[in-house]
Design a protein around this motif. Sequence first.
Motif, mmCIF file in Angstrom:
data_model
loop_
_atom_site.group_PDB
_atom_site.id
_atom_site.type_symbol
_atom_site.label_atom_id
_atom_site.label_comp_id
_atom_site.label_asym_id
_atom_site.label_seq_id
_atom_site.Cartn_x
_atom_site.Cartn_y
_atom_site.Cartn_z
ATOM 1 N N LEU A 226 18.590 -1.222 20.968
ATOM 2 C CA LEU A 226 19.593 -1.118 19.909
ATOM 3 C C LEU A 226 20.763 -2.049 20.163
ATOM 4 N N ASP A 227 21.229 -2.090 21.397
ATOM 5 C CA ASP A 227 22.359 -2.961 21.738
ATOM 6 C C ASP A 227 21.990 -4.430 21.591
ATOM 7 N N ASP A 228 20.771 -4.783 22.009
ATOM 8 C CA ASP A 228 20.334 -6.182 21.895
ATOM 9 C C ASP A 228 20.237 -6.611 20.434
ATOM 10 N N ALA A 229 19.908 -5.655 19.552
ATOM 11 C CA ALA A 229 19.788 -5.973 18.127
ATOM 12 C C ALA A 229 21.137 -6.067 17.445
ATOM 13 N N GLY A 230 22.187 -5.551 18.101
ATOM 14 C CA GLY A 230 23.512 -5.558 17.491
ATOM 15 C C GLY A 230 23.879 -4.251 16.822
ATOM 16 N N GLY A 231 23.126 -3.180 17.111
ATOM 17 C CA GLY A 231 23.403 -1.881 16.513
ATOM 18 C C GLY A 231 22.214 -1.362 15.731
ATOM 19 N N VAL A 232 22.269 -0.082 15.377
ATOM 20 C CA VAL A 232 21.113 0.549 14.748
ATOM 21 C C VAL A 232 20.823 -0.040 13.370
ATOM 22 N N ALA A 233 21.840 -0.426 12.610
ATOM 23 C CA ALA A 233 21.587 -0.969 11.278
ATOM 24 C C ALA A 233 20.846 -2.300 11.356
ATOM 25 N N GLN A 234 21.272 -3.169 12.274
ATOM 26 C CA GLN A 234 20.592 -4.459 12.407
ATOM 27 C C GLN A 234 19.199 -4.283 12.997
ATOM 28 N N TRP A 235 19.043 -3.320 13.900
ATOM 29 C CA TRP A 235 17.701 -3.011 14.417
ATOM 30 C C TRP A 235 16.792 -2.567 13.284
ATOM 31 N N LEU A 236 17.302 -1.713 12.397
ATOM 32 C CA LEU A 236 16.509 -1.219 11.277
ATOM 33 C C LEU A 236 16.116 -2.355 10.343
ATOM 34 N N VAL A 237 17.041 -3.271 10.077
ATOM 35 C CA VAL A 237 16.731 -4.408 9.208
ATOM 36 C C VAL A 237 15.633 -5.263 9.826
ATOM 37 N N HIS A 238 15.689 -5.446 11.145
ATOM 38 C CA HIS A 238 14.633 -6.213 11.816
ATOM 39 C C HIS A 238 13.284 -5.506 11.660
ATOM 40 N N GLN A 239 13.288 -4.174 11.703
ATOM 41 C CA GLN A 239 12.041 -3.420 11.593
ATOM 42 C C GLN A 239 11.479 -3.452 10.171
ATOM 43 N N LEU A 240 12.374 -3.371 9.190
ATOM 44 C CA LEU A 240 11.930 -3.299 7.796
ATOM 45 C C LEU A 240 11.735 -4.656 7.157
ATOM 46 N N GLY A 241 12.574 -5.640 7.546
ATOM 47 C CA GLY A 241 12.518 -6.941 6.898
ATOM 48 C C GLY A 241 12.852 -6.804 5.422
ATOM 49 N N PRO A 242 12.356 -7.705 4.574
ATOM 50 C CA PRO A 242 12.619 -7.603 3.142
ATOM 51 C C PRO A 242 11.902 -6.415 2.510
ATOM 52 N N SER A 243 11.007 -5.792 3.257
ATOM 53 C CA SER A 243 10.394 -4.494 2.969
ATOM 54 C C SER A 243 9.520 -4.429 1.742
ATOM 55 N N ASP A 244 8.267 -4.106 2.028
ATOM 56 C CA ASP A 244 7.376 -3.674 0.961
ATOM 57 C C ASP A 244 7.275 -2.154 0.986
ATOM 58 N N GLY A 245 8.064 -1.539 1.850
ATOM 59 C CA GLY A 245 8.127 -0.086 1.892
ATOM 60 C C GLY A 245 7.061 0.577 2.749
ATOM 61 N N LYS A 246 6.188 -0.188 3.380
ATOM 62 C CA LYS A 246 5.086 0.428 4.118
ATOM 63 C C LYS A 246 5.576 1.326 5.244
ATOM 64 N N ALA A 247 6.610 0.886 5.958
ATOM 65 C CA ALA A 247 7.096 1.685 7.085
ATOM 66 C C ALA A 247 7.701 2.999 6.626
ATOM 67 N N LEU A 248 8.073 3.094 5.349
ATOM 68 C CA LEU A 248 8.709 4.303 4.834
ATOM 69 C C LEU A 248 7.748 5.192 4.055
ATOM 70 N N SER A 249 6.537 4.724 3.797
ATOM 71 C CA SER A 249 5.674 5.426 2.844
ATOM 72 C C SER A 249 4.479 6.117 3.481
#
Length: 392
Positions: A226-249
């Motif tokens: 989390l710290d390397d990513a710059g915080g939880v929000a930036q970590w989440l953006v890296h995980q989701l990217g522009p998102s097709d929603g697969k990680a959430l569905s």
Amino acid sequence: MTTTEEATRQGNPLYTAAVLGWWLGEITEEEFRRLTDGHTVDVPDEVVESIRVMEEAGLHDQARALRARFMPVEVDHLKERVSKALGLDTESDDARGLAAELHTYRRVLNLDRLGVPRLQREARNAERRALYERYPEVLATAGLGRDTCLVSDLPITYLAIGYSRTGFSPEEADLVPYRGRASRGTPERTLLYAHPTQAEALLFPVDRERVSRWLVRNELVSRRVLDDAGGVAQWLVHQLGPSDGKALSHETRPAPGHPDLPVHELFGLLHSLSHQLLRALAVDSGYSETSLSEYLFPYDLAFAIYPNGGSEFSLGAMRTVLEQNLDAVVSRAVDNDSCLYDPNCMITNEGADHGCLQLPETACQSWNRNLSRWHLFGSPDGSKVGYWDPTL
């Protein structure tokens, strides 16, 4: 809904870099507007000299504020910083898709809002002022941000494009579009039924540091990551990217070790928080659960609750909650850890059925997916730490 002003901004070639830079905190709101509106300014020599003197004297915050007000943004430098932070070329389709996701919440923040600081300033008597001074502590205890506020006119558009007799996910839905009557010599048309409206809404940002602790305590991600990513929000953006929603569905929880598991659990936490607050609001707002709806902002770890299009007319009900008993609503959500069907519900359903977290389809944005009181209160065997665990 997108205003004409926002649509014009989106047509600006610097729009993507500006949105991403604003979200990362690289530029201010004023700089964002300057970039996307195409405005330029002439900087007086004395301002340039003042900035230099401040920086040499170590007054970096003052110099930054003055620079943000007068100095033009260095576009190439901004693009470089954004690309480095997110690992995306600002000219790519992925970057444009991500900017569109992040800009939704930004537009909400630019609407007319009534927050706790303003309530405290404008309190009409000592009793009200004392009430509003309790709000920040109550919100912090519940892991909600101090920026919780009322949005006076949240623009919502209900769009009906067809119907499905199977599931709700893209993989399951057998979507049948609405068709218009075909007349002689004209092709058959697909109909879209749109109902734009505006509603007052309570906007609840979630405490990002508490979310980080929750993820770490449940061994979903390490603090170092989390710290390397710059915080939880930036970590989440890296995980989701522009998102097709697969990680959430995912219909069911991904297996341990699956790369989507941390995001799936984090979305479950946000979704469960939203439902728990909506249920508490239904007690004090004058609306029933069927008359309220949620809107989730996963990228920004926030959610809004608003009267839906089928609700009865009620002028100012959400504002009244904010002004009179927000503390009671939030406390009720935190304290209401039981279900009519416990202990069976808590053990076999992870604390999510129609007696507790599940809501009518008119109220839920995500069809009651990935809900669990374990996210909020912990698991019965203690293997999972709840977001509202006092030790978190």
